[in-house]
Scaffold this motif. Structure first.
Motif, PDB file in Angstrom:
ATOM      1  N   THR A   1      -0.701   6.735   2.606  1.00  0.00           N
ATOM      2  CA  THR A   1      -0.299   5.558   3.378  1.00  0.00           C
ATOM      3  C   THR A   1      -0.522   5.793   4.867  1.00  0.00           C
ATOM      4  OG1 THR A   1       1.985   6.344   3.409  1.00  0.00           O
ATOM      5  CG2 THR A   1       1.392   4.769   1.671  1.00  0.00           C
TER       6      THR A   1
ATOM      7  N   ALA B   1       0.576   8.092  -3.237  1.00  0.00           N
ATOM      8  CA  ALA B   1      -0.342   7.245  -2.475  1.00  0.00           C
ATOM      9  C   ALA B   1      -0.468   7.739  -1.051  1.00  0.00           C
ATOM     10  CB  ALA B   1       0.135   5.794  -2.481  1.00  0.00           C
TER      11      ALA B   1
ATOM     12  N   TYR C   1      -2.728   1.282   0.424  1.00  0.00           N
ATOM     13  CA  TYR C   1      -2.140   2.221  -0.531  1.00  0.00           C
ATOM     14  C   TYR C   1      -3.279   2.845  -1.338  1.00  0.00           C
ATOM     15  CZ  TYR C   1       2.161  -0.264   0.586  1.00  0.00           C
ATOM     16  OH  TYR C   1       3.230  -0.833   1.245  1.00  0.00           O
TER      17      TYR C   1
ATOM     18  N   PRO D   1       1.140  -1.439  -3.604  1.00  0.00           N
ATOM     19  CA  PRO D   1       1.672  -0.169  -4.105  1.00  0.00           C
ATOM     20  C   PRO D   1       1.840  -0.174  -5.614  1.00  0.00           C
ATOM     21  CG  PRO D   1       3.430  -1.481  -3.151  1.00  0.00           C
ATOM     22  CD  PRO D   1       2.156  -2.227  -2.877  1.00  0.00           C
TER      23      PRO D   1
END
Length: 354
Positions: A136, A134, A303, A127
């Motif tokens: 995820t 991001a 990520y 991350p």
């Protein structure tokens, strides 16, 4: 002609070029980094599909590389976006410091903005805390491999072993190799992609990988009654092995060829000395996630850092509409005759956000 431009960031200089510097690949190889950060993968997207490949580099004051970031622009009627890197699960900035990493990411964002891309996606496994959003929603599934196939068989348990052995009651042959198996692999892969409702990659894409990465790329094909019926494309990098693509004809799953395929793949990579096996990305708790989980694979969070030109939450309705359109397109593609799907797929697939 190679184009370059530079910008000073603290003690670092960040440059952008249409070709990698001679020390790019050495920088990647001497670190615990994904094989897909090697320059030839971005060049592959350029040479096979005609995409615009850029190489972002950060250097120390003494000229040593401090970090690298390959980005590929896919621009067509289907969109205009940048990825590090498309077609695979891993990319992002590789750097020897936090400062260099963020300098590379910031420069890539500037490039995407100037190119009027709708978004930039950097496919990281770690991350960022530097203000990047991001994705995820995806994990990759990793299996730590034992030293022998006997140890693997014991770890799998009796139920899975019986599913694998089901295929042994059929007339099957397992083949492992390279370019000579491409036609067999592609016949299975292309049909499976049509069945999934997804445009297939052109065969020349796989041929280029097998040519440029012959020491890393391996094909495994299982013939059933003389017909290629299950197939896998492997990328093996030292102790790490990955299966970016695997397919099984629908009619062959009932006799366990999909299970047999993964067993043969795992046996092959163990014999090659691999200690970890990457089953590829999945959505948590999806069908593919559960399939990979039964082999003992564990999720590793991905990520995928993103910059978006228009990140307005009010556009959520547009995204939902696009999702419905995609589901409709998938259902239509599944109904296409195989020959038509195989002809159209290579024309469409290079521009999709894989």
């Amino acid at each position: 002609m190679t184009s370059c431009e530079g910008a000073a960031v603290s003690a670092l200089t960040v440059s952008v070029s249409t070709a990698p510097s001679p020390d790019w690949d050495d920088f990647v190889r001497t670190r615990e980094a994904s094989i897909y950060l090697l320059s030839n993968w971005a060049l592959l997207a350029r040479d096979v599909f005609g995409h615009h490949a850029l190489f972002v580099e950060a250097r120390h004051a003494d000229g040593r590389l401090a970090g690298v970031l390959p980005i590929v622009q896919q621009k067509s009627l289907l969109g205009n976006f940048m990825t590090s890197i498309p077609f695979f699960n891993y990319g992002g900035a590789l750097a020897d410091s936090r400062e260099a990493r963020f300098a590379l990411m910031d420069r890539a964002r500037q490039i995407a903005r100037a190119a009027r891309c709708s978004y930039l996606e950097l496919r990281d496994t770690d991350p960022s805390s530097d203000g990047w959003s991001a994705r995820t929603d995806k994990v990759t599934m990793i299996l730590q491999l034992p030293a022998t196939t006997d140890a693997l068989s014991k770890a799998l348990g009796s139920k899975l072993r019986s599913q694998i052995k089901r295929a042994d009651r059929e007339t099957i042959a397992v083949r492992t190799g390279g370019r000579e198996l491409l036609d067999s692999f592609y016949a299975v892969f292309a049909q499976n992609m049509r069945d999934l409702g997804t445009p297939v990659y052109p065969k020349r894409f796989f041929a280029a990988i097998l040519e440029r990465f012959s020491e890393h790329a391996t094909l495994v094909v299982i013939d059933h009654q003389g017909v290629p019926s299950a197939a896998a494309f492997l990328v093996i990098d030292g102790a790490r092995a990955e299966i970016p693509w695997a397919s099984c004809r629908a009619q062959s799953k009932s006799v366990g060829l999909n299970m047999k395929l993964y067993w043969e793949v795992l046996r092959h990579v163990i014999e090659r000395g691999s200690t970890s096996f990457d089953f590829g990305r999945s959505t948590m708790d999806s069908g593919t996630f559960k399939f990979k989980k039964q082999w003992g694979a564990e999720p590793q969070q991905l990520y995928w850092h993103r910059w978006e030109r228009d990140a307005d939450p009010a556009k959520a309705g547009v995204a939902a509409k696009e999702s419905r359109l995609m589901r409709y397109a998938t259902s239509v593609w599944q109904k296409l005759p195989l020959g038509i799907a195989n002809a159209l797929g290579p024309l469409v697939s290079p521009s999709l956000p894989w």
